[in-house]
Design a protein around this motif. Structure first.
Motif, PDB file in Angstrom:
ATOM      1  N   ILE A  36     -55.208 -16.474 -19.413  1.00  0.00           N
ATOM      2  CA  ILE A  36     -56.316 -16.015 -18.577  1.00  0.00           C
ATOM      3  C   ILE A  36     -57.426 -15.393 -19.423  1.00  0.00           C
ATOM      4  O   ILE A  36     -58.618 -15.535 -19.103  1.00  0.00           O
ATOM      5  CB  ILE A  36     -55.808 -15.019 -17.518  1.00  0.00           C
ATOM      6  N   LEU A  37     -57.069 -14.714 -20.502  1.00  0.00           N
ATOM      7  CA  LEU A  37     -58.098 -14.172 -21.392  1.00  0.00           C
ATOM      8  C   LEU A  37     -58.932 -15.281 -22.020  1.00  0.00           C
ATOM      9  O   LEU A  37     -60.144 -15.149 -22.193  1.00  0.00           O
ATOM     10  CB  LEU A  37     -57.459 -13.312 -22.483  1.00  0.00           C
ATOM     11  N   LEU A  38     -58.274 -16.398 -22.340  1.00  0.00           N
ATOM     12  CA  LEU A  38     -58.969 -17.509 -22.992  1.00  0.00           C
ATOM     13  C   LEU A  38     -59.638 -18.449 -21.992  1.00  0.00           C
ATOM     14  O   LEU A  38     -60.675 -19.034 -22.287  1.00  0.00           O
ATOM     15  CB  LEU A  38     -57.976 -18.304 -23.852  1.00  0.00           C
ATOM     16  N   GLN A  39     -59.050 -18.583 -20.799  1.00  0.00           N
ATOM     17  CA  GLN A  39     -59.570 -19.531 -19.810  1.00  0.00           C
ATOM     18  C   GLN A  39     -59.510 -18.920 -18.413  1.00  0.00           C
ATOM     19  O   GLN A  39     -58.667 -19.291 -17.599  1.00  0.00           O
ATOM     20  CB  GLN A  39     -58.760 -20.830 -19.870  1.00  0.00           C
ATOM     21  N   PRO A  40     -60.406 -17.982 -18.129  1.00  0.00           N
ATOM     22  CA  PRO A  40     -60.359 -17.317 -16.818  1.00  0.00           C
ATOM     23  C   PRO A  40     -60.976 -18.176 -15.721  1.00  0.00           C
ATOM     24  O   PRO A  40     -62.185 -18.385 -15.678  1.00  0.00           O
ATOM     25  CB  PRO A  40     -61.185 -16.048 -17.053  1.00  0.00           C
ATOM     26  N   SER A  41     -60.150 -18.701 -14.851  1.00  0.00           N
ATOM     27  CA  SER A  41     -60.650 -19.469 -13.714  1.00  0.00           C
ATOM     28  C   SER A  41     -59.611 -19.451 -12.601  1.00  0.00           C
ATOM     29  O   SER A  41     -58.423 -19.239 -12.855  1.00  0.00           O
ATOM     30  CB  SER A  41     -60.957 -20.917 -14.111  1.00  0.00           C
ATOM     31  N   MET A  42     -60.069 -19.685 -11.381  1.00  0.00           N
ATOM     32  CA  MET A  42     -59.180 -19.691 -10.226  1.00  0.00           C
ATOM     33  C   MET A  42     -58.139 -20.794 -10.336  1.00  0.00           C
ATOM     34  O   MET A  42     -56.965 -20.599 -10.018  1.00  0.00           O
ATOM     35  CB  MET A  42     -60.017 -19.887  -8.950  1.00  0.00           C
ATOM     36  N   LEU A  43     -58.553 -21.979 -10.801  1.00  0.00           N
ATOM     37  CA  LEU A  43     -57.635 -23.111 -10.912  1.00  0.00           C
ATOM     38  C   LEU A  43     -56.532 -22.821 -11.920  1.00  0.00           C
ATOM     39  O   LEU A  43     -55.356 -23.135 -11.674  1.00  0.00           O
ATOM     40  CB  LEU A  43     -58.408 -24.367 -11.324  1.00  0.00           C
ATOM     41  N   VAL A  44     -56.898 -22.212 -13.040  1.00  0.00           N
ATOM     42  CA  VAL A  44     -55.902 -21.876 -14.064  1.00  0.00           C
ATOM     43  C   VAL A  44     -54.911 -20.854 -13.516  1.00  0.00           C
ATOM     44  O   VAL A  44     -53.692 -20.972 -13.721  1.00  0.00           O
ATOM     45  CB  VAL A  44     -56.589 -21.339 -15.341  1.00  0.00           C
ATOM     46  N   GLN A  45     -55.399 -19.848 -12.809  1.00  0.00           N
ATOM     47  CA  GLN A  45     -54.511 -18.835 -12.238  1.00  0.00           C
ATOM     48  C   GLN A  45     -53.551 -19.454 -11.219  1.00  0.00           C
ATOM     49  O   GLN A  45     -52.357 -19.148 -11.218  1.00  0.00           O
ATOM     50  CB  GLN A  45     -55.336 -17.728 -11.586  1.00  0.00           C
ATOM     51  N   PHE A  46     -54.062 -20.317 -10.375  1.00  0.00           N
ATOM     52  CA  PHE A  46     -53.221 -20.973  -9.382  1.00  0.00           C
ATOM     53  C   PHE A  46     -52.147 -21.832 -10.062  1.00  0.00           C
ATOM     54  O   PHE A  46     -50.982 -21.836  -9.658  1.00  0.00           O
ATOM     55  CB  PHE A  46     -54.092 -21.834  -8.466  1.00  0.00           C
ATOM     56  N   SER A  47     -52.544 -22.546 -11.109  1.00  0.00           N
ATOM     57  CA  SER A  47     -51.590 -23.384 -11.845  1.00  0.00           C
ATOM     58  C   SER A  47     -50.505 -22.533 -12.498  1.00  0.00           C
ATOM     59  O   SER A  47     -49.320 -22.898 -12.489  1.00  0.00           O
ATOM     60  CB  SER A  47     -52.333 -24.203 -12.912  1.00  0.00           C
ATOM     61  N   LEU A  48     -50.892 -21.405 -13.060  1.00  0.00           N
ATOM     62  CA  LEU A  48     -49.920 -20.518 -13.705  1.00  0.00           C
ATOM     63  C   LEU A  48     -48.932 -19.952 -12.689  1.00  0.00           C
ATOM     64  O   LEU A  48     -47.738 -19.798 -12.990  1.00  0.00           O
ATOM     65  CB  LEU A  48     -50.648 -19.374 -14.419  1.00  0.00           C
ATOM     66  N   LEU A  49     -49.399 -19.644 -11.482  1.00  0.00           N
ATOM     67  CA  LEU A  49     -48.499 -19.142 -10.440  1.00  0.00           C
ATOM     68  C   LEU A  49     -47.452 -20.187 -10.065  1.00  0.00           C
ATOM     69  O   LEU A  49     -46.273 -19.865  -9.876  1.00  0.00           O
ATOM     70  CB  LEU A  49     -49.306 -18.729  -9.207  1.00  0.00           C
ATOM     71  N   ILE A  50     -47.878 -21.449  -9.975  1.00  0.00           N
ATOM     72  CA  ILE A  50     -46.936 -22.523  -9.646  1.00  0.00           C
ATOM     73  C   ILE A  50     -45.903 -22.694 -10.764  1.00  0.00           C
ATOM     74  O   ILE A  50     -44.691 -22.792 -10.513  1.00  0.00           O
ATOM     75  CB  ILE A  50     -47.692 -23.840  -9.408  1.00  0.00           C
ATOM     76  N   ILE A  51     -46.382 -22.705 -12.008  1.00  0.00           N
ATOM     77  CA  ILE A  51     -45.467 -22.845 -13.153  1.00  0.00           C
ATOM     78  C   ILE A  51     -44.478 -21.685 -13.196  1.00  0.00           C
ATOM     79  O   ILE A  51     -43.281 -21.870 -13.429  1.00  0.00           O
ATOM     80  CB  ILE A  51     -46.274 -22.926 -14.460  1.00  0.00           C
ATOM     81  N   ALA A  52     -44.991 -20.468 -12.952  1.00  0.00           N
ATOM     82  CA  ALA A  52     -44.129 -19.279 -12.977  1.00  0.00           C
ATOM     83  C   ALA A  52     -43.059 -19.349 -11.901  1.00  0.00           C
ATOM     84  O   ALA A  52     -41.907 -18.957 -12.124  1.00  0.00           O
ATOM     85  CB  ALA A  52     -44.983 -18.022 -12.795  1.00  0.00           C
ATOM     86  N   ALA A  53     -43.415 -19.857 -10.725  1.00  0.00           N
ATOM     87  CA  ALA A  53     -42.433 -19.988  -9.641  1.00  0.00           C
ATOM     88  C   ALA A  53     -41.331 -20.972 -10.033  1.00  0.00           C
ATOM     89  O   ALA A  53     -40.144 -20.729  -9.763  1.00  0.00           O
ATOM     90  CB  ALA A  53     -43.122 -20.450  -8.369  1.00  0.00           C
ATOM     91  N   ILE A  54     -41.712 -22.073 -10.680  1.00  0.00           N
ATOM     92  CA  ILE A  54     -40.720 -23.066 -11.106  1.00  0.00           C
ATOM     93  C   ILE A  54     -39.804 -22.489 -12.182  1.00  0.00           C
ATOM     94  O   ILE A  54     -38.572 -22.621 -12.116  1.00  0.00           O
ATOM     95  CB  ILE A  54     -41.428 -24.335 -11.628  1.00  0.00           C
ATOM     96  N   VAL A  55     -40.405 -21.827 -13.171  1.00  0.00           N
ATOM     97  CA  VAL A  55     -39.609 -21.212 -14.241  1.00  0.00           C
ATOM     98  C   VAL A  55     -38.687 -20.145 -13.668  1.00  0.00           C
ATOM     99  O   VAL A  55     -37.499 -20.063 -14.010  1.00  0.00           O
ATOM    100  CB  VAL A  55     -40.534 -20.612 -15.328  1.00  0.00           C
ATOM    101  N   GLY A  56     -39.220 -19.310 -12.775  1.00  0.00           N
ATOM    102  CA  GLY A  56     -38.413 -18.253 -12.181  1.00  0.00           C
ATOM    103  C   GLY A  56     -37.257 -18.790 -11.363  1.00  0.00           C
ATOM    104  O   GLY A  56     -36.160 -18.215 -11.357  1.00  0.00           O
ATOM    105  N   ARG A  57     -37.488 -19.902 -10.683  1.00  0.00           N
ATOM    106  CA  ARG A  57     -36.420 -20.496  -9.870  1.00  0.00           C
ATOM    107  C   ARG A  57     -35.206 -20.849 -10.713  1.00  0.00           C
ATOM    108  O   ARG A  57     -34.057 -20.693 -10.292  1.00  0.00           O
ATOM    109  CB  ARG A  57     -36.942 -21.740  -9.164  1.00  0.00           C
ATOM    110  N   PHE A  58     -35.445 -21.321 -11.943  1.00  0.00           N
ATOM    111  CA  PHE A  58     -34.333 -21.773 -12.786  1.00  0.00           C
ATOM    112  C   PHE A  58     -33.798 -20.687 -13.721  1.00  0.00           C
ATOM    113  O   PHE A  58     -32.623 -20.709 -14.086  1.00  0.00           O
ATOM    114  CB  PHE A  58     -34.771 -22.981 -13.616  1.00  0.00           C
TER     115      PHE A  58
END
Length: 395
Positions: free
Chosen positions: A148-170
């Motif tokens: 987020i420091l390097l690429q602050p945008s709504m799309l990047v934040q939304f993508s990171l939330l999805i990735i985090a949910a997948i990683v957290g699930r496993f």
């Protein structure tokens, strides 16, 4: 309905201190004094508000109102609790051109910006201890902050939330505290999802994404776009309170400058009620031609997703919370949110507020006093406001 409104309105007038303090006020009033619900039921509502995106304390208040008086009770609770802060922040927005021109006012605002550094830093520390106990969670926090420091945008934040949910699930499904395996007699409680409210939530989210895209193509700002921007933020803010900052900044973009944004955030610290009422200030600043309309649309949009999701899950919370894969996904999202907030601490909060060694010294002193003595938030607001005015007068 009138009783519910009056009770929450009276709390909205005095509820300084952020979401954690609000939850304490609610428990004192509705569990201990009025006995509208018991501690067990209240605790389950607090847990659900942490599980869902949206304004945590306002969701708890909405759920209490819903428990007491159905959907109208929930709406009465929301209106009562939010109205004082909405009115104050709206009036501050529409009169800003008059009082912002004075140097002493600029000094007070500068002091409140320094207070924002202290408050957000403390929130990050608390959330880190709560949500980042495991290595995977810490790694998600660090990586999300860097991205987020390097690429602050709504799309990047939304993508990171999805990735985090997948990683957290496993990788974060198990509890941080070791628990014995469930016995063979254990049965998972069924999940009863209210698909009516879920369809409204999803439909509005899809419509908001389309509306923002069309508005950007046309290059014309509309009330639909304003609603859509704040609705998207309300749909993705896990943790409530200060976590709204990075998503809001990314969403509204250049509609308000950094000084306006941080002034609104600083003022939201100085008034009672929910932090999400910041939308009233920003909506009025963005929609200058009709500031009341802008404030109403932005406020409704940012609160609505959290309330819709509460209606979806109020009757199925026990079934959802019994599924470790789901709680693991939420753990991943929470860790990533801490990273978002850490990035927001640097930009725009720290970079726009701390402009000199004297500013930094005041932040360090304020943070130390805050952690040692835990003063009331109103004392902090007054102290930093006076300090900012004195610094401006001296310099």
């Amino acid at each position: 309905m009138l009783q519910i409104f009056i009770r929450f309105f009276s709390l909205g007038l005095v509820s300084f201190g952020g979401p954690a303090a609000h939850i304490g006020y609610f428990r004192q009033t509705f569990v201990q004094e009025l006995q509208w619900l018991d501690d067990k039921h209240y605790g389950s509502l607090v847990a659900l508000s942490q599980f869902m995106p949206g304004p945590g304390s306002s969701q708890v208040g909405f759920a209490i109102g819903y428990h007491r008086g159905g959907l109208l009770g929930g709406i009465a609770a929301f209106l009562g609790f939010t109205l004082p802060s909405f009115i104050l922040l709206f009036l501050l927005a529409v009169t800003s051109s008059q009082w912002l021109e004075y140097s002493i006012t600029q000094g007070v605002i500068h002091g409140l910006k320094l207070l924002a550094v202290v408050v957000v830093a403390d929130a990050i520390l608390i959330m880190f201890k709560q949500f980042c106990q495991r290595k995977t969670a810490k790694l998600l926090m660090v990586l999300s902050c860097v991205v987020i420091l390097l690429q602050p945008s709504m799309l990047v934040q939304f993508s990171l939330l999805i990735i985090a949910a997948i990683v957290g699930r496993f990788y974060l499904s198990a509890s941080d505290n070791a628990e014995p395996p469930a016995s063979s007699t254990h049965t998972t409680e069924p999940v009863r999802v209210n698909f009516f409210w879920l369809s409204i939530f999803v439909g509005l989210l899809i419509a908001s994404l389309v509306a923002v895209g069309l508005s950007k193509q046309a290059g014309i700002a509309t009330l639909t776009e304003l609603f859509s921007q704040f609705y998207q933020v309300g749909s993705m803010v896990f943790g409530g309170g200060h976590v709204v900052l990075p998503l809001l900044q990314s969403s509204i973009g250049d509609a308000v400058n950094n000084d306006q944004f941080l002034t609104g955030y600083a003022l939201a610290q100085a008034v009672p009620g929910p932090m999400f009422a910041l939308a009233a200030f920003l909506g009025a600043e963005i929609w200058i031609s009709q500031p009341l309309v802008g404030a109403l649309v932005a406020t409704l949009a940012i609160f609505l997703p959290g309330f819709l999701l509460m209606l979806v899950a109020l009757k199925s919370w026990h079934g959802i919370s019994s599924r470790p894969k789901v709680t693991g996904a939420i753990a991943g999202v929470n860790a990533t949110v801490v990273g978002f907030l850490l990035a927001a601490l640097y930009n725009p909060i720290f970079s726009s507020a701390v402009l000199s060694p004297l500013d930094m010294a005041l932040v360090v002193l304020g943070f130390g006093l805050f952690k040692i003595f835990k003063p009331n938030i109103f004392i902090l607001v007054a102290g930093f406001g006076v300090s900012g005015a004195l610094i401006t007068a001296i310099i």
